[in-house]
Design an enzyme around this catalytic site. Structure first.
Site, PDB file in Angstrom:
ATOM      1  CE  LYS A 228      -4.269  -1.533   0.834  1.00 14.31           C
ATOM      2  NZ  LYS A 228      -5.575  -1.981   1.646  1.00 14.31           N
ATOM      3  NE  ARG A 262      -7.459  -8.000  -0.391  1.00  9.10           N
ATOM      4  CZ  ARG A 262      -6.906  -7.316  -1.422  1.00  9.10           C
ATOM      5  NH1 ARG A 262      -6.110  -6.314  -1.136  1.00  9.10           N
ATOM      6  NH2 ARG A 262      -7.640  -7.407  -2.369  1.00  9.10           N
TER       7      ARG A 262
HETATM    8  C1  7PJ Z   1      -8.275  -4.274   1.015  1.00  7.96           C
HETATM    9  C2  7PJ Z   1      -9.236  -5.015   0.404  1.00  7.96           C
HETATM   10  C3  7PJ Z   1      -8.155  -4.510   2.309  1.00  7.96           C
HETATM   11  C4  7PJ Z   1      -9.974  -5.752   2.543  1.00  7.96           C
HETATM   12  C5  7PJ Z   1      -8.267  -4.001  -1.111  1.00  7.96           C
HETATM   13  C6  7PJ Z   1      -5.174  -2.970  -2.423  1.00  7.96           C
HETATM   14  C7  7PJ Z   1      -6.393  -2.418  -2.453  1.00  7.96           C
HETATM   15  N1  7PJ Z   1     -10.205  -5.864   1.234  1.00  7.96           N
HETATM   16  N2  7PJ Z   1      -9.175  -4.815  -1.020  1.00  7.96           N
HETATM   17  N3  7PJ Z   1      -8.920  -5.093   3.041  1.00  7.96           N
HETATM   18  N4  7PJ Z   1      -7.896  -3.733  -0.156  1.00  7.96           N
HETATM   19  N5  7PJ Z   1     -10.893  -6.531   3.425  1.00  7.96           N
HETATM   20  O1  7PJ Z   1      -5.012  -4.157  -2.488  1.00  7.96           O
HETATM   21  O2  7PJ Z   1      -4.212  -2.090  -2.579  1.00  7.96           O
HETATM   22  O3  7PJ Z   1      -7.361  -3.613   3.008  1.00  7.96           O
HETATM   23  S1  7PJ Z   1      -7.880  -3.509  -2.733  1.00  7.96           S
END
Ligand code: 7PJ
Length: 289
Positions: A228, A262
């Site tokens: 990020k 994640r």
């Molecule tokens: C997240 C997501 C997160 C959850 C994305 C990226 C943006 N779902 N989907 N938490 N981020 N639950 O991966 O930079 O932080 S998309």
């Protein structure tokens, strides 16, 4: 605190930290767009290859996304998102025995994913779109409720909070009450502060430093810190060179109670969390001398 979570037909043991691998079937996601979606369609061979690699490296959940939430991303039609996600979920469910998560805010995508093998609905808008909450309830699947201030296109324009951690804790507590009110059993609910979604770099770091406040709300916490832009506020690196920094942030989150991480770089995350887990276990076994 629940130690297992039921994800459709599968159960996820949360007694140790788990890894959610990111599979974006979009042409334009922020760090891996276009790798699994080419020439206007999901590249199923590339998707299965990446999924197999992630599972081999230690992923417990695969998170499929058909809509980019990157600021400035092209808006995708409901039909297009549905087609991308269903194609990917069907292919993954046929080939692998794992929890499939769907990163969506669209009720029809939630409903159809549930029919073709998804176990977890992951909504960055916290099931706030019309019909989303009821659809999530009816699906019977596990849910991840995320906090976002604003909408992707504008969320990074001067996000403001009284107290970033307390404000997010209040939002998530209110959502838990809303979910409970439509009959959703909180045993199947995960919460996520939404790093990078309507937060300055400073707010993101404060949120991470004080993450325990959210871990203490009683639901498993999921964090998405991988690659990020809060990393680029400190280190001038393009997204694909943020692996070590991402792993460091993931470890900090787990130390503060996060149960699911994640990640794009599953292998590196798995190695780091294994070391954390091993040292943590040794501590619990040690006798004071
Ligand atoms: C997240 C997501 C997160 C959850 C994305 C990226 C943006 N779902 N989907 N938490 N981020 N639950 O991966 O930079 O932080 S998309």
């Amino acid at each position: 605190m629940v130690n297992t979570i039921t994800c459709g037909a599968r159960t996820l043991d949360l007694s140790r930290p788990r890894i959610m691998g990111v599979l974006n079937v979009t042409p334009d996601s922020f760090s891996d767009g276009g790798q699994l979606y080419r020439n206007g369609r999901v590249d199923t061979d590339a998707l299965l290859k990446r999924a197999e690699q992630m599972l081999g490296e230690g992923a417990d959940i695969l998170d499929v996304g058909g809509e980019s939430t990157r600021p400035g991303a092209t808006v995708v039609s409901e039909a297009e998102e549905l087609d991308r996600v269903v194609t990917a979920v069907e292919a993954l469910d046929q080939h692998y025995d794992t929890v499939i998560s769907v990163d969506t805010s669209t009720p029809s995508v939630m409903r159809e994913s549930a029919k073709c093998g998804a176990g977890l609905l992951n909504d960055v808008r916290g099931f706030q779109r019309p019909q989303a909450l009821q659809t999530a309830a009816d699906s019977g699947l596990a849910l991840c409720v995320m906090h976002m201030q604003g909408e992707p296109d504008t969320m990074q324009t001067a996000p403001t909070y009284n107290d970033v951690v307390q404000d997010i804790a209040e939002f998530l507590s209110q959502r838990l009450a809303d979910l409970g009110a439509v009959g959703i059993d909180l045993d199947r609910v995960i919460i996520d502060p939404g790093f990078g979604f309507g937060k300055t770099a400073k707010q993101n770091y404060e949120l991470l430093a004080r993450l325990e406040i959210l871990s203490n709300l009683g639901q498993p916490v999921l964090v998405g810190l991988s690659r990020k832009s809060m990393i680029s506020s400190v280190l001038d690196r393009p997204p694909e060179q943020r692996m070590v920094a991402s792993v460091a942030l993931a470890l900090m989150a787990v130390e503060r109670g996060a149960r699911i991480v994640r990640a794009h770089d599953v292998g590196a995350t798995f190695d780091a969390l294994s070391m954390w887990q091993t040292a943590r276990h040794a501590l619990s076994q040690s006798q004071p001398s």
